[in-house]
Design a protein around this motif. Structure first.
Motif, PDB file in Angstrom:
ATOM      1  N   LEU A 190      11.680  50.058  29.479  1.00 17.58           N
ATOM      2  CA  LEU A 190      13.018  50.475  29.878  1.00 17.58           C
ATOM      3  C   LEU A 190      14.010  50.505  28.714  1.00 17.58           C
ATOM      4  O   LEU A 190      15.008  51.224  28.770  1.00 17.58           O
ATOM      5  N   MET A 193      16.096  53.540  27.225  1.00 17.32           N
ATOM      6  CA  MET A 193      17.126  54.186  28.051  1.00 17.32           C
ATOM      7  C   MET A 193      18.520  53.619  27.772  1.00 17.32           C
ATOM      8  O   MET A 193      19.509  54.103  28.321  1.00 17.32           O
ATOM      9  N   GLU A 194      18.596  52.608  26.917  1.00 15.11           N
ATOM     10  CA  GLU A 194      19.863  51.886  26.710  1.00 15.11           C
ATOM     11  C   GLU A 194      21.023  52.808  26.345  1.00 15.11           C
ATOM     12  O   GLU A 194      22.140  52.651  26.850  1.00 15.11           O
ATOM     13  N   LEU A 197      22.919  54.479  29.348  1.00 16.37           N
ATOM     14  CA  LEU A 197      23.515  53.685  30.419  1.00 16.37           C
ATOM     15  C   LEU A 197      25.030  53.873  30.464  1.00 16.37           C
ATOM     16  O   LEU A 197      25.689  54.026  29.437  1.00 16.37           O
ATOM     17  N   VAL A 210      16.878  43.699  29.817  1.00 18.39           N
ATOM     18  CA  VAL A 210      17.459  45.036  29.692  1.00 18.39           C
ATOM     19  C   VAL A 210      18.917  44.947  30.126  1.00 18.39           C
ATOM     20  O   VAL A 210      19.309  44.042  30.854  1.00 18.39           O
ATOM     21  N   SER A 216      18.457  52.072  34.141  1.00 19.98           N
ATOM     22  CA  SER A 216      17.323  52.229  33.228  1.00 19.98           C
ATOM     23  C   SER A 216      16.084  52.722  33.959  1.00 19.98           C
ATOM     24  O   SER A 216      15.377  53.622  33.473  1.00 19.98           O
TER      25      SER A 216
END
Length: 252
Positions: A190, A193-194, A197, A210, A216
């Motif tokens: 995951l 995907m930061e 966000l 996370v 995410s």
């Protein structure tokens, strides 16, 4: 609220078809005074479907248009229902995805004028929750999320979360109830995907590794399903026990 505005008998018939699919929609046939009523509906945030010439819509709404972040979505259809044009708030307001749904419903051609051709969106849900979260908290939040974006369970491809939720009984039950795949991912999977966000929670990061589980997971699932750059359709929302986000990717 959805308002359908028709100016011809043929347009009225098309509007009646659409109203049958949208319980919260109203059909206004030749409303008078036209400009006043249309501008008022636009300013109060109603989603508008015009079944008439595009020029009429542009001239009428021009005095009240603000920007793509505040204006409600506007669609224009021809009276035969052959073409659907997302006219305003295509990306941010959701007119593109809404237009795609209407075009699919009518068997019409979607006429896109924005940068990306959103013709085949794939929607994914991401959810995080407390351990042993009751199903009613998950399901009510899911319906609220779908309602906000004008989606139905059949529009959703999968339900997704972090791997520590792989045995979460009611996440599994929710996916089974609506016939969705249920996928979980590790914090390492995951992490890429930061940058996408909407917000980052240090508390969540310290807890599970996370910065946001729901967003995410939804984003990664959309990327995996389409191979395209994913984006958030709905930033995470929450209730007392769960969070949810909606992402999408686009397949050719």
């Amino acid at each position: 609220m959805i308002r359908i505005i028709a100016l011809t008998p043929a347009g009225k018939k098309l509007g009646e078809r659409l109203v049958m699919s949208w319980p919260n929609a109203s059909l206004d046939y030749k409303p008078k005074p036209f400009a006043v009523l249309v501008q008022r509906a636009f300013q109060q945030g109603d989603w508008l479907v015009f079944i008439c010439a595009t020029g009429i819509v542009i001239r009428t709404l021009a005095p009240v248009i603000q920007d793509k972040f505040q204006d409600p979505p506007v669609l224009v259809l021809d009276e035969e229902g052959k073409f659907v044009i997302p006219l305003l708030s295509g990306h941010e307001g959701g007119a593109n995805e809404w237009g795609a749904q209407v075009a699919n419903q009518l068997g019409a051609q979607l006429v896109m004028t924005t940068a990306k051709p959103y013709l085949n969106p794939i929607y994914t849900l991401g959810m995080g929750c407390e351990r042993n979260c009751p199903l009613e908290f998950l399901e009510s939040l899911m319906w609220e999320a779908l309602k906000q974006k004008g989606l139905t369970p059949s529009d959703i491809h999968s339900l997704n979360s972090i791997d520590i939720k792989a045995d979460e009984t009611n996440l599994i039950a929710l996916a089974q109830k609506y016939h969705w795949d249920f996928n979980t991912y590790s914090a390492q999977e995951l992490a890429p995907m930061e940058s996408l966000l909407s917000t980052k929670s240090d508390y969540v990061f310290k807890t599970v590794g996370v910065y946001g589980v729901a967003e995410s997971a939804a984003l990664l699932a959309a990327q995996n399903e389409t191979g395209s750059e994913p984006e958030l359709t709905l930033n995470k929302i929450k209730n007392a026990k769960a969070t949810i986000a909606i992402a999408r990717g686009f397949s050719s």
